[in-house]
Design an enzyme around this catalytic site. Structure first.
Site, PDB file in Angstrom:
ATOM      1  CG  ASP A   1       0.554  -4.838 -11.909  1.00 33.83           C
ATOM      2  OD1 ASP A   1       0.790  -3.616 -11.903  1.00 33.83           O
ATOM      3  OD2 ASP A   1       0.942  -5.612 -11.023  1.00 33.83           O
TER       4      ASP A   1
ATOM      5  CD  GLU B   1       2.450   3.970  -6.261  1.00 35.07           C
ATOM      6  OE1 GLU B   1       2.899   3.646  -5.150  1.00 35.07           O
ATOM      7  OE2 GLU B   1       2.200   3.139  -7.154  1.00 35.07           O
TER       8      GLU B   1
ATOM      9  CE  LYS C   1      -0.919   1.636  -7.567  1.00 32.74           C
ATOM     10  NZ  LYS C   1      -0.149   0.660  -8.372  1.00 32.74           N
TER      11      LYS C   1
ATOM     12  CB  THR D   1      -1.008   0.687  -3.800  1.00 29.46           C
ATOM     13  OG1 THR D   1      -0.296  -0.455  -4.264  1.00 29.46           O
ATOM     14  CG2 THR D   1      -0.034   1.812  -3.500  1.00 29.46           C
TER      15      THR D   1
ATOM     16  CG  PHE E   1       0.518  -5.787  -2.764  1.00 26.17           C
ATOM     17  CD1 PHE E   1      -0.460  -4.930  -3.239  1.00 26.17           C
ATOM     18  CD2 PHE E   1       1.838  -5.466  -3.019  1.00 26.17           C
ATOM     19  CE1 PHE E   1      -0.139  -3.790  -3.954  1.00 26.17           C
ATOM     20  CE2 PHE E   1       2.175  -4.322  -3.734  1.00 26.17           C
ATOM     21  CZ  PHE E   1       1.188  -3.486  -4.202  1.00 26.17           C
TER      22      PHE E   1
END
Length: 317
Positions: free
Chosen positions: A17, A90, A126, A150, A172
Protein backbone atom coordinates in the site's frame (compact mmCIF):
# COMPACT_ATOMS: atom_id res chain seq x y z
CA UNK A 1 14.30 -18.62 10.59
CA UNK A 2 11.44 -17.22 8.51
CA UNK A 3 9.63 -14.10 9.65
CA UNK A 4 5.96 -13.19 9.92
CA UNK A 5 5.89 -11.58 6.49
CA UNK A 6 6.91 -14.88 4.93
CA UNK A 7 4.36 -16.70 7.08
CA UNK A 8 1.68 -14.27 5.92
CA UNK A 9 2.61 -14.85 2.28
CA UNK A 10 1.80 -18.54 2.76
CA UNK A 11 -1.75 -17.64 3.84
CA UNK A 12 -2.59 -14.41 2.03
CA UNK A 13 -1.55 -12.47 -1.06
CA UNK A 14 0.55 -9.57 0.24
CA UNK A 15 -0.03 -6.22 -1.45
CA UNK A 16 2.04 -3.07 -0.93
CA UNK A 17 0.00 0.00 0.00
CA UNK A 18 2.43 2.62 -1.23
CA UNK A 19 3.67 4.61 -4.20
CA UNK A 20 7.29 4.04 -3.18
CA UNK A 21 9.19 1.79 -5.57
CA UNK A 22 12.05 0.99 -3.20
CA UNK A 23 9.63 -0.35 -0.60
CA UNK A 24 8.23 -2.71 -3.22
CA UNK A 25 11.66 -3.91 -4.18
CA UNK A 26 12.54 -4.50 -0.53
CA UNK A 27 9.42 -6.45 0.50
CA UNK A 28 8.50 -8.08 -2.84
CA UNK A 29 4.71 -7.92 -2.69
CA UNK A 30 2.59 -9.67 -5.30
CA UNK A 31 0.43 -6.62 -6.08
CA UNK A 32 0.46 -2.93 -5.24
CA UNK A 33 -2.25 -0.35 -4.60
CA UNK A 34 -2.10 3.39 -5.05
CA UNK A 35 -4.49 6.27 -4.40
CA UNK A 36 -4.37 10.05 -4.95
CA UNK A 37 -2.89 10.64 -1.51
CA UNK A 38 -0.03 8.17 -2.05
CA UNK A 39 0.76 9.50 -5.54
CA UNK A 40 0.68 13.10 -4.29
CA UNK A 41 3.12 12.22 -1.53
CA UNK A 42 5.44 10.31 -3.86
CA UNK A 43 5.53 12.83 -6.70
CA UNK A 44 6.75 15.56 -4.34
CA UNK A 45 9.91 13.55 -3.67
CA UNK A 46 12.98 14.22 -5.80
CA UNK A 47 13.28 10.56 -6.76
CA UNK A 48 9.91 10.59 -8.52
CA UNK A 49 9.96 14.08 -9.99
CA UNK A 50 11.25 12.76 -13.37
CA UNK A 51 7.93 10.94 -13.87
CA UNK A 52 6.04 14.22 -13.52
CA UNK A 53 8.50 16.07 -15.73
CA UNK A 54 8.26 13.41 -18.43
CA UNK A 55 4.46 13.58 -18.56
CA UNK A 56 4.54 17.36 -18.90
CA UNK A 57 7.32 17.26 -21.48
CA UNK A 58 5.68 14.62 -23.65
CA UNK A 59 2.10 15.92 -23.36
CA UNK A 60 2.28 19.68 -22.72
CA UNK A 61 -0.99 20.47 -24.48
CA UNK A 62 -3.06 17.62 -23.06
CA UNK A 63 -6.03 18.51 -20.84
CA UNK A 64 -5.25 18.47 -17.13
CA UNK A 65 -7.39 15.37 -16.54
CA UNK A 66 -5.39 13.50 -19.17
CA UNK A 67 -2.09 14.66 -17.69
CA UNK A 68 -3.19 13.41 -14.26
CA UNK A 69 -4.18 10.04 -15.67
CA UNK A 70 -0.89 9.82 -17.57
CA UNK A 71 0.95 10.49 -14.32
CA UNK A 72 -1.02 7.76 -12.54
CA UNK A 73 -0.29 5.37 -15.39
CA UNK A 74 3.40 6.33 -15.34
CA UNK A 75 3.54 5.30 -11.69
CA UNK A 76 1.58 2.16 -12.46
CA UNK A 77 3.95 1.14 -15.25
CA UNK A 78 6.96 1.54 -12.97
CA UNK A 79 5.22 -0.50 -10.28
CA UNK A 80 4.35 -3.29 -12.72
CA UNK A 81 8.04 -3.54 -13.61
CA UNK A 82 8.63 -4.47 -9.97
CA UNK A 83 5.63 -6.55 -8.85
CA UNK A 84 4.60 -9.74 -10.65
CA UNK A 85 0.87 -9.18 -10.22
CA UNK A 86 -1.46 -6.20 -10.51
CA UNK A 87 -1.54 -2.52 -9.71
CA UNK A 88 -4.62 -0.60 -8.61
CA UNK A 89 -5.10 2.82 -10.20
CA UNK A 90 -7.83 5.07 -8.88
CA UNK A 91 -10.46 7.05 -10.75
CA UNK A 92 -10.73 10.67 -9.61
CA UNK A 93 -12.70 10.73 -6.34
CA UNK A 94 -14.61 13.77 -7.58
CA UNK A 95 -16.49 11.35 -9.85
CA UNK A 96 -17.65 9.13 -6.99
CA UNK A 97 -21.33 9.99 -7.57
CA UNK A 98 -21.21 10.00 -11.38
CA UNK A 99 -21.52 6.55 -12.92
CA UNK A 100 -21.02 7.48 -16.57
CA UNK A 101 -18.09 9.82 -15.92
CA UNK A 102 -16.41 7.11 -13.83
CA UNK A 103 -16.85 4.60 -16.65
CA UNK A 104 -15.34 7.01 -19.19
CA UNK A 105 -12.38 7.87 -16.95
CA UNK A 106 -11.70 4.20 -16.26
CA UNK A 107 -11.74 3.44 -19.99
CA UNK A 108 -9.25 6.27 -20.55
CA UNK A 109 -6.89 4.90 -17.91
CA UNK A 110 -7.05 1.41 -19.38
CA UNK A 111 -6.46 2.80 -22.88
CA UNK A 112 -3.33 4.58 -21.65
CA UNK A 113 -2.01 1.37 -20.10
CA UNK A 114 -2.77 -0.66 -23.20
CA UNK A 115 -1.11 1.92 -25.47
CA UNK A 116 2.00 1.37 -23.34
CA UNK A 117 1.80 -2.40 -23.85
CA UNK A 118 0.31 -3.24 -20.44
CA UNK A 119 -2.50 -5.81 -20.55
CA UNK A 120 -5.71 -4.78 -18.80
CA UNK A 121 -5.58 -8.00 -16.78
CA UNK A 122 -2.75 -6.46 -14.74
CA UNK A 123 -4.77 -3.38 -13.84
CA UNK A 124 -7.42 -2.92 -11.18
CA UNK A 125 -9.46 0.26 -11.53
CA UNK A 126 -10.23 1.67 -8.09
CA UNK A 127 -13.64 3.22 -7.52
CA UNK A 128 -15.35 4.40 -4.35
CA UNK A 129 -18.02 2.03 -3.01
CA UNK A 130 -20.87 4.44 -3.58
CA UNK A 131 -23.93 3.10 -5.39
CA UNK A 132 -22.79 5.01 -8.48
CA UNK A 133 -19.25 3.67 -8.24
CA UNK A 134 -20.51 0.11 -7.91
CA UNK A 135 -22.74 0.48 -10.96
CA UNK A 136 -19.81 1.86 -12.93
CA UNK A 137 -17.84 -1.23 -11.93
CA UNK A 138 -20.71 -3.46 -13.05
CA UNK A 139 -20.41 -2.05 -16.58
CA UNK A 140 -16.62 -2.03 -16.64
CA UNK A 141 -16.37 -5.67 -15.57
CA UNK A 142 -18.48 -6.69 -18.58
CA UNK A 143 -15.81 -5.02 -20.75
CA UNK A 144 -12.99 -6.98 -19.15
CA UNK A 145 -11.90 -4.00 -17.03
CA UNK A 146 -11.28 -5.37 -13.56
CA UNK A 147 -12.26 -3.23 -10.60
CA UNK A 148 -11.20 -2.71 -6.99
CA UNK A 149 -13.97 -1.12 -4.94
CA UNK A 150 -12.42 0.98 -2.20
CA UNK A 151 -13.67 3.08 0.73
CA UNK A 152 -15.76 0.08 1.80
CA UNK A 153 -16.92 0.02 5.41
CA UNK A 154 -19.93 -2.32 5.57
CA UNK A 155 -21.36 -5.67 4.54
CA UNK A 156 -24.08 -3.71 2.72
CA UNK A 157 -21.50 -2.20 0.38
CA UNK A 158 -19.73 -5.53 0.00
CA UNK A 159 -22.88 -7.40 -1.04
CA UNK A 160 -23.72 -4.75 -3.65
CA UNK A 161 -20.19 -5.17 -5.04
CA UNK A 162 -20.64 -8.94 -5.17
CA UNK A 163 -23.89 -8.55 -7.09
CA UNK A 164 -22.07 -6.29 -9.56
CA UNK A 165 -19.51 -9.11 -9.95
CA UNK A 166 -16.54 -6.89 -9.25
CA UNK A 167 -13.12 -8.50 -9.13
CA UNK A 168 -12.01 -7.23 -5.72
CA UNK A 169 -13.14 -5.16 -2.76
CA UNK A 170 -11.03 -3.28 -0.22
CA UNK A 171 -12.83 -3.15 3.13
CA UNK A 172 -11.05 -0.71 5.43
CA UNK A 173 -9.92 -1.79 8.88
CA UNK A 174 -8.09 1.17 10.38
CA UNK A 175 -10.65 3.82 9.57
CA UNK A 176 -13.41 1.71 11.16
CA UNK A 177 -11.19 1.29 14.22
CA UNK A 178 -10.60 5.05 14.26
CA UNK A 179 -14.35 5.80 14.21
CA UNK A 180 -15.22 3.49 17.09
CA UNK A 181 -12.26 4.67 19.14
CA UNK A 182 -13.24 8.31 18.68
CA UNK A 183 -16.89 7.55 19.41
CA UNK A 184 -15.99 5.79 22.67
CA UNK A 185 -13.71 8.60 23.83
CA UNK A 186 -12.46 8.10 27.37
CA UNK A 187 -14.36 4.81 27.62
CA UNK A 188 -12.26 3.14 24.91
CA UNK A 189 -10.34 0.10 26.15
CA UNK A 190 -7.56 -0.75 23.73
CA UNK A 191 -6.95 -4.25 25.10
CA UNK A 192 -10.62 -5.20 24.81
CA UNK A 193 -10.74 -3.96 21.20
CA UNK A 194 -7.54 -5.54 19.90
CA UNK A 195 -6.94 -8.41 17.51
CA UNK A 196 -10.07 -10.38 16.68
CA UNK A 197 -12.09 -7.99 18.86
CA UNK A 198 -11.09 -4.94 16.79
CA UNK A 199 -14.26 -3.52 15.16
CA UNK A 200 -12.44 -3.04 11.84
CA UNK A 201 -11.15 -6.61 11.90
CA UNK A 202 -14.62 -7.89 12.73
CA UNK A 203 -16.09 -6.02 9.77
CA UNK A 204 -13.66 -7.57 7.29
CA UNK A 205 -14.00 -11.02 8.87
CA UNK A 206 -17.79 -10.76 8.52
CA UNK A 207 -17.47 -9.92 4.82
CA UNK A 208 -14.95 -12.71 4.24
CA UNK A 209 -17.20 -15.21 6.01
CA UNK A 210 -20.23 -14.18 3.96
CA UNK A 211 -18.38 -14.32 0.63
CA UNK A 212 -16.77 -17.71 1.29
CA UNK A 213 -19.93 -19.26 2.72
CA UNK A 214 -21.78 -18.49 -0.51
CA UNK A 215 -18.87 -19.06 -2.94
CA UNK A 216 -18.85 -15.44 -4.07
CA UNK A 217 -15.81 -15.08 -6.37
CA UNK A 218 -15.14 -11.40 -5.56
CA UNK A 219 -11.80 -11.22 -3.73
CA UNK A 220 -11.59 -9.62 -0.29
CA UNK A 221 -8.56 -7.42 0.40
CA UNK A 222 -8.30 -5.97 3.89
CA UNK A 223 -6.90 -2.43 3.82
CA UNK A 224 -6.06 0.60 5.97
CA UNK A 225 -4.24 -0.97 8.90
CA UNK A 226 -3.16 0.83 12.06
CA UNK A 227 -1.10 -1.97 13.66
CA UNK A 228 0.17 -5.47 12.90
CA UNK A 229 -2.30 -6.95 15.39
CA UNK A 230 -5.04 -6.12 12.89
CA UNK A 231 -3.07 -7.84 10.12
CA UNK A 232 -2.41 -10.95 12.18
CA UNK A 233 -6.11 -11.18 13.03
CA UNK A 234 -6.93 -11.30 9.29
CA UNK A 235 -4.23 -13.76 8.20
CA UNK A 236 -5.89 -16.00 5.64
CA UNK A 237 -7.91 -13.23 4.00
CA UNK A 238 -7.63 -13.33 0.19
CA UNK A 239 -5.34 -10.31 0.09
CA UNK A 240 -4.08 -7.66 2.53
CA UNK A 241 -2.68 -4.32 1.39
CA UNK A 242 -0.08 -3.14 3.88
CA UNK A 243 1.91 0.07 4.39
CA UNK A 244 5.73 0.08 4.32
CA UNK A 245 6.03 0.59 8.08
CA UNK A 246 3.85 -2.42 8.88
CA UNK A 247 5.56 -4.57 6.25
CA UNK A 248 8.76 -3.77 8.11
CA UNK A 249 7.28 -4.79 11.46
CA UNK A 250 6.10 -8.10 10.04
CA UNK A 251 9.52 -8.74 8.53
CA UNK A 252 11.15 -8.03 11.91
CA UNK A 253 9.00 -10.54 13.84
CA UNK A 254 9.65 -14.27 14.01
CA UNK A 255 6.58 -15.14 16.07
CA UNK A 256 4.30 -17.86 14.64
CA UNK A 257 1.41 -16.67 12.48
CA UNK A 258 -1.52 -19.10 12.22
CA UNK A 259 -4.44 -18.61 9.86
CA UNK A 260 -7.20 -16.55 11.44
CA UNK A 261 -9.64 -16.84 8.52
CA UNK A 262 -10.36 -20.05 6.59
CA UNK A 263 -12.89 -21.03 3.98
CA UNK A 264 -13.82 -24.16 5.94
CA UNK A 265 -14.70 -22.17 9.03
CA UNK A 266 -16.68 -19.65 6.99
CA UNK A 267 -18.75 -22.41 5.41
CA UNK A 268 -19.34 -24.05 8.78
CA UNK A 269 -20.64 -20.77 10.20
CA UNK A 270 -22.63 -19.59 7.17
CA UNK A 271 -24.55 -16.39 7.90
CA UNK A 272 -28.03 -15.60 6.65
CA UNK A 273 -28.28 -14.80 2.93
CA UNK A 274 -29.07 -11.12 2.40
CA UNK A 275 -30.86 -9.62 -0.59
CA UNK A 276 -29.78 -6.26 -1.92
CA UNK A 277 -30.98 -3.60 -4.32
CA UNK A 278 -30.56 0.16 -4.56
CA UNK A 279 -33.24 0.89 -1.96
CA UNK A 280 -31.84 -1.55 0.62
CA UNK A 281 -28.29 -0.35 -0.13
CA UNK A 282 -29.11 3.29 0.47
CA UNK A 283 -31.33 2.56 3.46
CA UNK A 284 -28.87 0.26 5.23
CA UNK A 285 -25.90 2.50 4.50
CA UNK A 286 -27.81 5.47 5.88
CA UNK A 287 -28.61 3.50 9.04
CA UNK A 288 -24.90 2.75 9.55
CA UNK A 289 -23.48 6.01 10.90
CA UNK A 290 -19.91 4.75 10.85
CA UNK A 291 -20.00 3.57 7.22
CA UNK A 292 -21.84 6.68 6.04
CA UNK A 293 -19.45 9.06 7.77
CA UNK A 294 -16.24 7.25 6.81
CA UNK A 295 -17.30 6.89 3.17
CA UNK A 296 -18.05 10.61 2.94
CA UNK A 297 -14.85 11.52 4.77
CA UNK A 298 -12.75 9.25 2.55
CA UNK A 299 -14.15 10.81 -0.62
CA UNK A 300 -13.45 14.29 0.77
CA UNK A 301 -9.86 13.38 1.64
CA UNK A 302 -9.13 11.81 -1.75
CA UNK A 303 -10.84 14.73 -3.49
CA UNK A 304 -8.70 17.24 -1.61
CA UNK A 305 -5.54 15.40 -2.62
CA UNK A 306 -6.74 15.15 -6.22
CA UNK A 307 -7.17 18.93 -6.23
CA UNK A 308 -3.63 19.31 -4.84
CA UNK A 309 -2.28 16.99 -7.51
CA UNK A 310 -4.03 19.08 -10.18
CA UNK A 311 -2.45 22.21 -8.74
CA UNK A 312 0.98 20.59 -8.64
CA UNK A 313 0.73 19.67 -12.30
CA UNK A 314 -0.53 23.14 -13.14
CA UNK A 315 2.42 24.83 -11.40
CA UNK A 316 4.96 22.44 -12.88
CA UNK A 317 3.56 22.96 -16.38
Amino acid sequence: MSHQLDALRALTTVVADTGDFETMRAYQPTDATTNPSLILKAVQQDAYRPLLDRVLRDHPSAPLTEQVDRLLVAFGREILAIVPGRVSTEVDARLSFDTQASIERARQIIALYESAGIARERILIKLASTWEGIQAARVLETEGIRCNLTLLFSLTQAIACAQAQVTLISPFVGRIYDWYKQAAGADWNEAENAGAHDPGVQSVARIYQYFKAYDIPTQVMGASFRNIGQIRALAGCDLLTISPALLGELAASQDPLPAALTVAHAKAQAPEWLASNEVTFRTQLNQDAMATEKLAEGIRIFTADAVKLDALLGRAG
